[in-house]
Design a protein around this motif. Sequence first.
Motif, mmCIF file in Angstrom:
data_model
loop_
_atom_site.group_PDB
_atom_site.id
_atom_site.type_symbol
_atom_site.label_atom_id
_atom_site.label_comp_id
_atom_site.label_asym_id
_atom_site.label_seq_id
_atom_site.Cartn_x
_atom_site.Cartn_y
_atom_site.Cartn_z
ATOM 1 N N GLY A 110 -3.198 3.414 -14.892
ATOM 2 C CA GLY A 110 -3.745 3.483 -13.550
ATOM 3 C C GLY A 110 -5.218 3.118 -13.515
ATOM 4 O O GLY A 110 -5.772 2.548 -14.456
ATOM 5 N N ILE B 20 1.044 0.461 -8.819
ATOM 6 C CA ILE B 20 0.129 1.067 -9.788
ATOM 7 C C ILE B 20 -0.553 2.277 -9.161
ATOM 8 O O ILE B 20 -0.645 3.350 -9.772
ATOM 9 C CB ILE B 20 -0.924 0.049 -10.245
ATOM 10 N N ASP B 21 -1.049 2.099 -7.934
ATOM 11 C CA ASP B 21 -1.719 3.217 -7.248
ATOM 12 C C ASP B 21 -0.780 4.406 -7.085
ATOM 13 O O ASP B 21 -1.234 5.558 -7.080
ATOM 14 C CB ASP B 21 -2.227 2.766 -5.880
ATOM 15 N N LEU C 223 1.412 5.208 -9.234
ATOM 16 C CA LEU C 223 1.710 5.653 -10.603
ATOM 17 C C LEU C 223 3.135 5.314 -11.046
ATOM 18 O O LEU C 223 3.733 6.036 -11.842
ATOM 19 C CB LEU C 223 1.436 7.155 -10.739
ATOM 20 N N LEU D 228 0.977 5.360 -17.258
ATOM 21 C CA LEU D 228 2.182 5.380 -16.437
ATOM 22 C C LEU D 228 3.358 5.067 -17.364
ATOM 23 O O LEU D 228 3.362 4.035 -18.031
ATOM 24 C CB LEU D 228 2.095 4.322 -15.325
#
Length: 248
Positions: free
Chosen positions: A131, A163-164, A166, A237
């Motif tokens: 992340g 990605i934000d 997770l 992640l």
Amino acid sequence: MKDLFSEHSELYQQARPDYSAEIMQAILQHAPERHLAWDCGAGSGQLTKWLSPYFQSVLATDISAAQLAQAPPLKNVTCRTAGAEHSGLPDRSADLVTAAQAIHWFDFEAFYAEVRRVLKPDGCLAVIGYGLIEAQDPQLNQLIQALYFQTLKGYWDTERRYIDELYQTIPFPFLEQAVPSLSLQYRWSAQQLLNYFSTWSGLKHYVKQHRQSPLAPLETYFAAQPIALYAIQFPVLLRVGKLKPSSR
């Protein structure tokens, strides 16, 4: 699948964070056989090199030949330019399939169909990522947050949201396995940090539109600091899945 990383592929190979033994152990406990691993979206081989010591052979694929050209040469690794849905592997041949900091760019349905085709019945899929970078120094962390969320707002590809979030919102039609909470921790110089930010796809879009770098506030901050190395970390992640009975 978008190719956003062929340009400046050498910088990407040098500036991106590495993976870790802890990540590998968290994955390998779910892969009892170690004959063949397929590293999909392998880029310049950041994860491939970690897989190599544990498997008889590793296939590293990516749509970017320029990225693959930066991967370290390893005798048991074969590199192939290919999309995520076309491994070229035989049915039920892979013990492990990995996608490191890449799956958010894939066509999920097409990739997962290929995973189900190539995985052995007891094989597993590991989706790995990291992340947003976090700095221990509060002022530096605030500058990073401002760059990411304010300056580059609207310049990130829509896929970046995974990605934000997770990787918790990607479709994952597999039997989820338990994994530990992990992070990557480093001490990086100012130049290492600036090089890393320069690999961001959102920053590349910004520079292409404005013909200037948005890193000036960070450069000013670094120029005023006597600090040689900055403590940073990335949240890891990680999702690991096995084939569902109906998929075997």
